[in-house]
Write an enzyme that holds these catalytic residues in place. Sequence first.
Site, PDB file in Angstrom:
ATOM      1  N   LYS A   6       0.872  -1.181   0.000  1.00 19.44           N
ATOM      2  CA  LYS A   6       0.000   0.000   0.000  1.00 19.44           C
ATOM      3  C   LYS A   6       0.898   1.216   0.000  1.00 19.44           C
ATOM      4  O   LYS A   6       2.036   1.148   0.454  1.00 19.44           O
ATOM      5  CB  LYS A   6      -0.877   0.000   1.256  1.00 19.44           C
ATOM      6  CG  LYS A   6      -2.089   0.895   1.162  1.00 19.44           C
ATOM      7  CD  LYS A   6      -3.265   0.223   0.468  1.00 19.44           C
ATOM      8  CE  LYS A   6      -4.382   1.195   0.172  1.00 19.44           C
ATOM      9  NZ  LYS A   6      -5.601   0.503  -0.302  1.00 19.44           N
ATOM     10  N   ASP A  33      -6.900   4.284  -4.767  1.00 16.50           N
ATOM     11  CA  ASP A  33      -7.603   4.183  -3.473  1.00 16.50           C
ATOM     12  C   ASP A  33      -8.204   5.573  -3.256  1.00 16.50           C
ATOM     13  O   ASP A  33      -8.397   6.311  -4.237  1.00 16.50           O
ATOM     14  CB  ASP A  33      -6.611   3.789  -2.354  1.00 16.50           C
ATOM     15  CG  ASP A  33      -7.311   3.461  -1.027  1.00 16.50           C
ATOM     16  OD1 ASP A  33      -7.925   2.390  -0.938  1.00 16.50           O
ATOM     17  OD2 ASP A  33      -7.247   4.268  -0.083  1.00 16.50           O
TER      18      ASP A  33
HETATM   19  P1  NDP Z   1     -12.832   7.896  -3.213  1.00 16.53           P
HETATM   20  O1  NDP Z   1     -11.759   8.891  -3.000  1.00 16.53           O
HETATM   21  O2  NDP Z   1     -13.338   7.655  -4.575  1.00 16.53           O
HETATM   22  O3  NDP Z   1     -14.086   8.230  -2.274  1.00 16.53           O
HETATM   23  C1  NDP Z   1     -13.951   8.330  -0.894  1.00 16.53           C
HETATM   24  C2  NDP Z   1     -15.275   8.794  -0.314  1.00 16.53           C
HETATM   25  O4  NDP Z   1     -15.227   8.689   1.114  1.00 16.53           O
HETATM   26  C3  NDP Z   1     -15.570  10.252  -0.609  1.00 16.53           C
HETATM   27  O5  NDP Z   1     -16.946  10.442  -0.652  1.00 16.53           O
HETATM   28  C4  NDP Z   1     -14.953  10.962   0.597  1.00 16.53           C
HETATM   29  O6  NDP Z   1     -15.518  12.218   0.862  1.00 16.53           O
HETATM   30  C5  NDP Z   1     -15.264   9.992   1.701  1.00 16.53           C
HETATM   31  N1  NDP Z   1     -14.219  10.100   2.735  1.00 16.53           N
HETATM   32  C6  NDP Z   1     -12.899   9.815   2.603  1.00 16.53           C
HETATM   33  N2  NDP Z   1     -12.233  10.063   3.728  1.00 16.53           N
HETATM   34  C7  NDP Z   1     -13.157  10.517   4.600  1.00 16.53           C
HETATM   35  C8  NDP Z   1     -13.094  10.929   5.937  1.00 16.53           C
HETATM   36  N3  NDP Z   1     -11.939  10.944   6.628  1.00 16.53           N
HETATM   37  N4  NDP Z   1     -14.256  11.302   6.526  1.00 16.53           N
HETATM   38  C9  NDP Z   1     -15.428  11.293   5.833  1.00 16.53           C
HETATM   39  N5  NDP Z   1     -15.537  10.918   4.559  1.00 16.53           N
HETATM   40  C10 NDP Z   1     -14.428  10.529   3.954  1.00 16.53           C
HETATM   41  O7  NDP Z   1     -12.249   6.539  -2.559  1.00 16.53           O
HETATM   42  P2  NDP Z   1     -12.735   5.028  -2.801  1.00 16.53           P
HETATM   43  O8  NDP Z   1     -14.180   4.969  -3.049  1.00 16.53           O
HETATM   44  O9  NDP Z   1     -11.795   4.417  -3.758  1.00 16.53           O
HETATM   45  O10 NDP Z   1     -12.391   4.386  -1.380  1.00 16.53           O
HETATM   46  C11 NDP Z   1     -13.338   4.337  -0.313  1.00 16.53           C
HETATM   47  C12 NDP Z   1     -12.939   3.250   0.674  1.00 16.53           C
HETATM   48  O11 NDP Z   1     -12.903   1.983  -0.015  1.00 16.53           O
HETATM   49  C13 NDP Z   1     -11.556   3.406   1.304  1.00 16.53           C
HETATM   50  O12 NDP Z   1     -11.583   2.874   2.621  1.00 16.53           O
HETATM   51  C14 NDP Z   1     -10.689   2.526   0.417  1.00 16.53           C
HETATM   52  O13 NDP Z   1      -9.521   2.091   1.091  1.00 16.53           O
HETATM   53  C15 NDP Z   1     -11.648   1.372   0.176  1.00 16.53           C
HETATM   54  N6  NDP Z   1     -11.330   0.536  -0.977  1.00 16.53           N
HETATM   55  C16 NDP Z   1     -11.240   1.066  -2.234  1.00 16.53           C
HETATM   56  C17 NDP Z   1     -10.959   0.241  -3.301  1.00 16.53           C
HETATM   57  C18 NDP Z   1     -10.952   0.752  -4.711  1.00 16.53           C
HETATM   58  O14 NDP Z   1     -10.877  -0.087  -5.616  1.00 16.53           O
HETATM   59  N7  NDP Z   1     -11.056   2.036  -4.951  1.00 16.53           N
HETATM   60  C19 NDP Z   1     -10.676  -1.193  -3.111  1.00 16.53           C
HETATM   61  C20 NDP Z   1     -10.894  -1.659  -1.772  1.00 16.53           C
HETATM   62  C21 NDP Z   1     -11.177  -0.804  -0.745  1.00 16.53           C
HETATM   63  P3  NDP Z   1     -14.708  13.543   0.485  1.00 16.53           P
HETATM   64  O15 NDP Z   1     -14.756  13.634  -1.008  1.00 16.53           O
HETATM   65  O16 NDP Z   1     -15.413  14.633   1.182  1.00 16.53           O
HETATM   66  O17 NDP Z   1     -13.295  13.338   0.997  1.00 16.53           O
END
Ligand code: NDP
Length: 465
Positions: free
Chosen positions: A138, A178
């Site tokens: 990671k 991510d």
């Molecule tokens: P994105 O950046 O596309 O979206 C993240 C979302 O979560 C946004 O809506 C963001 O809001 C919100 N968010 C992030 N951090 C915070 C925080 N500290 N507090 C509140 N809201 C938050 O990321 P992903 O969708 O790719 O990832 C989301 C989760 O899924 C993570 O935990 C990631 O590790 C996990 N994941 C992702 C994978 C992938 O293929 N993308 C694979 C496996 C797991 P804002 O825009 O306001 O920051």
Amino acid sequence: MTSVMTPPSVKTPADYIESVMVSVKAKNPAEPEFHQAVQEVFESLRLVLAKHPEYQSSKLLERIVEPERVLMFRVPWFDDQGNIQINRGFRIEMNSAIGPYKGGLRFHPSVNLGILKFLAFEQVFKNSLTTLPMGGGKGGSDFDPKGKSDNEVMRFCQSFMTELQRHIGPDTDVPAGDIGVGGREIGYLFGQYKRLRNEFTGVLTGKGLGWGGSLIRPEATGYGCVYFANEMLKSKKQTLEGKICLVSGSGNVSQYTIEKLLDFGAKPVAVSDSNGVIYDPDGIDRDKLAFVMELKNVKRGRIRDYADKFKKAIFMPTDVKLDHNPLWNVKADCAFPSATQNEITAKDAANLLKNGVKLVAEGANMPSTLEATKMFLDAKILYGPAKAANAGGVATSGLEMAQNSARLSWTREEVDDRLHKIMIAIHQNCYETAEKYGTPGNLVNGANIGGFLKVANAMLDQGLV
Ligand code: NDP
């Protein structure tokens, strides 16, 4: 007390785990998320160590918590005003026993060593569960893409890759996206890698379709999570049809979770971002989802705009003084946390259970605190832990690597079919492993033990390296 059967020099599994945990905390201070991720896996491994003393005698736990390599580097870049900006870059190469390091890059101001180590540790077991040959890694940076121009994001990505490129490669370490790293960032990172190394290889996944990307990769984590939820429900002879679902976040994972929930006839009613929560009692249908996708992926706007557009929806702004997240206090059948770590606290878990939620499938990594996890397990609801439920993303990255190696691309149907079968296989592995180790229905144990065994045995086979 030590049993009479145990020589004084050999610790019981419980004592062994406790002593390794003490040393993990001492050697990795100020990394609470890393401690939490290790603790959760170790709890499940009690059951394994009782049957397999060889893991203890070969100090496997001490070895598996130590990253093979940690890289930390300076990322200097110029912003649009010509000011110098400095960020910190990381790559954790955690374990390569079963394949090249594989795992995403996160760009978010909260990123630090401990968070990336927790994510890399989780990734080792998750990748093992996918059935594909991938080790765990990671990386990322404390860079915040929010509010930056495309040119700023490009200059940052180029600087980041200028250092990272000397450590990665298609047979060594293959990063992906991510939080904060989507198609745009992968494009800039790939371009710089290609320029510096003068080679066109599958060194990153999540690439654009025209230059080596796989169909279904953007959709894979969300789709996979819903396929997993469907398998959990099937084990109780139920379906997603008509189920009211809460989805947190509004990024990549959330968007495609909602899309697949709609395919299965469920009714998603909530989304969020870091500024607040949208509750839409009428349900988020395909048109509303298209609005969210345009808002988030193209306009890069805030989720509150949803309530301006769709008048029956309610926006609840984030309130740091509140002791719970209002999203998890809405009456629903299923919850799909898809934003970030520790977004479900004990209080949130209590609200979910009180409101009748019968299924939690984790799209985000480690979204539930240890207390919340325990509450879900004690309540015996269907609980799909992240390393199993969200493994569809990295599994499809593995399929992208396979297509790149063969210099072929598969159709949408073929990739989706493979993803679906992988999620069914992961669920089956977790379900059967949980039963085999005497905790039927406990998919946390199933995932931790199932993921661990393959990696641990590969480590034993390969000697002390
Ligand atoms: P994105 O950046 O596309 O979206 C993240 C979302 O979560 C946004 O809506 C963001 O809001 C919100 N968010 C992030 N951090 C915070 C925080 N500290 N507090 C509140 N809201 C938050 O990321 P992903 O969708 O790719 O990832 C989301 C989760 O899924 C993570 O935990 C990631 O590790 C996990 N994941 C992702 C994978 C992938 O293929 N993308 C694979 C496996 C797991 P804002 O825009 O306001 O920051």
